[in-house]
Scaffold this motif. Structure first.
Motif, PDB file in Angstrom:
ATOM      1  N   THR A   5       0.834  -1.215   0.000  1.00  0.00           N
ATOM      2  CA  THR A   5       0.000   0.000   0.000  1.00  0.00           C
ATOM      3  C   THR A   5       0.863   1.257   0.000  1.00  0.00           C
ATOM      4  N   GLU A   6       2.049   1.182   0.592  1.00  0.00           N
ATOM      5  CA  GLU A   6       2.945   2.341   0.568  1.00  0.00           C
ATOM      6  C   GLU A   6       3.473   2.586  -0.842  1.00  0.00           C
ATOM      7  N   ARG A  21       1.134   4.611  -2.908  1.00  0.00           N
ATOM      8  CA  ARG A  21       0.873   5.984  -2.474  1.00  0.00           C
ATOM      9  C   ARG A  21       1.109   7.009  -3.581  1.00  0.00           C
ATOM     10  N   GLU A  22       2.128   6.804  -4.414  1.00  0.00           N
ATOM     11  CA  GLU A  22       2.503   7.826  -5.384  1.00  0.00           C
ATOM     12  C   GLU A  22       2.402   7.365  -6.829  1.00  0.00           C
ATOM     13  N   SER A  31      -5.940   0.841   4.808  1.00  0.00           N
ATOM     14  CA  SER A  31      -4.857   1.334   3.955  1.00  0.00           C
ATOM     15  C   SER A  31      -5.091   0.938   2.503  1.00  0.00           C
ATOM     16  N   GLU A  75      -7.915   3.096   1.149  1.00  0.00           N
ATOM     17  CA  GLU A  75      -7.394   4.456   1.009  1.00  0.00           C
ATOM     18  C   GLU A  75      -6.690   4.648  -0.326  1.00  0.00           C
ATOM     19  N   ARG A  76      -6.127   3.576  -0.859  1.00  0.00           N
ATOM     20  CA  ARG A  76      -5.358   3.677  -2.105  1.00  0.00           C
ATOM     21  C   ARG A  76      -6.229   3.529  -3.355  1.00  0.00           C
TER      22      ARG A  76
END
Length: 227
Positions: A81-82, A85-86, A139, A142-143
Motif C-alpha cells: 500500500t505504501e 501511495r505515489e 490502507s 485508502e489507495r
C-alpha cells in the motif's frame, strides 16, 4: 591478543556508527514516469517476499511466535500500500500491488490466521487480530480511487469499525484484550489507527469514539507519561 580483545568492542561500535551514517546519506532508486514513482529497492524486496509468502514463510513465522502469520502478512500488505501511495492506476506495478494487498487481506481473513485467537472475545478474535486486519483493509481502501470499487471489503471494514468502537466504549479499561486476560496497549493503538482511518476514506462516523478512547488512555500513562 589482550589488546585486540579490549579494542574489539570499540571497533564494532565504530563499524555500527559508520553504517548508520552511510544509511543517512543513502538515496533510494526511484522509478519515475508520468504515472508516478516508486522505490525500486522496496519493490525488489517485495518480489523476494512474494515468493516466500506464497510458499510457506507465513507458516514458518507462526512457529517462531503466536502472531507470526498475521503480522508477516499484515506488514507485507501494508508495504504494497505504501508503494501505491505515489502511483496511478496506469502505472506498471499498480495491478500487481493491488492484487498482492487483496491477497494479504484474504490470508488474514483465513482460518489459518484466526486459529490462534479466541472468537468469543470482544472484538471477535481480539484487538491484535482486528487491529492489524482492519488497518490493512483501511490502507488498501485508502489507495483505491474509489473505495466502492471493493464493496465487499468496504462492508467488512465498516462492520469491524462498528465492533471496535462498541468494544472500546464498553470495556472497563481503555485497552482491549488480544487474548483472554492478556492486554498489550500497543495492539490497541493499531486498532485505534484503523478506526480513525475510517473517517478519511468513508463518511465520518467514528471521530468522537476515537477522541474518547484517546482521552481515556491519557488517564492510564506511567510515571514517564508513556502508554
Amino acid at each position: 591478543m589482550i589488546s585486540l580483545l579490549y579494542s574489539l568492542p570499540f571497533v564494532l561500535i565504530f563499524a555500527y556508527l559508520l553504517q548508520v551514517n552511510v544509511r543517512l546519506y543513502h538515496t533510494p532508486t526511484l522509478v519515475t514516469s508520468l504515472t508516478g514513482r516508486y522505490n525500486a529497492g522496496v519493490h525488489a524486496q517485495l518480489q523476494h517476499l512474494k515468493i516466500a509468502l506464497h510458499g510457506t514463510a507465513g507458516e514458518e513465522m507462526q512457529q517462531l511466535y503466536p502472531e507470526g502469520y498475521v503480522f508477516l502478512h499484515a506488514l507485507y500488505g501494508l508495504t504494497w500500500t505504501e508503494l501505491l501511495r505515489e502511483i496511478t492506476q496506469e502505472n506498471e506495478i499498480y495491478t500487481e500491488a493491488i492484487t498482492e494487498v487483496r491477497w494479504a487481506i484474504e490470508r488474514l481473513e483465513s482460518d489459518t490466521a484466526q486459529q490462534v485467537f479466541e472468537p468469543q472475545m470482544h472484538p471477535t478474535y481480539g484487538v491484535f487480530y482486528q487491529g492489524w486486519l482492519n488497518y490493512l483493509r483501511a490502507s488498501y481502501l485508502e489507495r483505491l480511487s474509489e473505495p466502492k470499487q471493493d464493496s465487499v471489503q468496504v462492508h467488512r471494514y465498516q462492520l469491524a469499525c462498528e465492533e471496535l468502537a462498541a468494544s472500546f466504549s464498553k470495556h472497563y479499561t481503555p485497552f482491549l484484550f488480544s487474548y483472554p486476560g492478556g492486554c498489550w496497549p500497543a495492539d490497541n493503538l493499531v486498532a485505534l489507527a484503523a478506526l480513525s482511518k475510517h473517517d478519511r476514506i468513508l463518511p465520518s462516523r467514528f471521530h468522537k469514539s476515537v477522541q474518547i478512547c484517546l482521552k481515556r488512555i491519557q488517564t492510564k500513562l506511567d510515571d514517564n507519561g508513556l502508554i
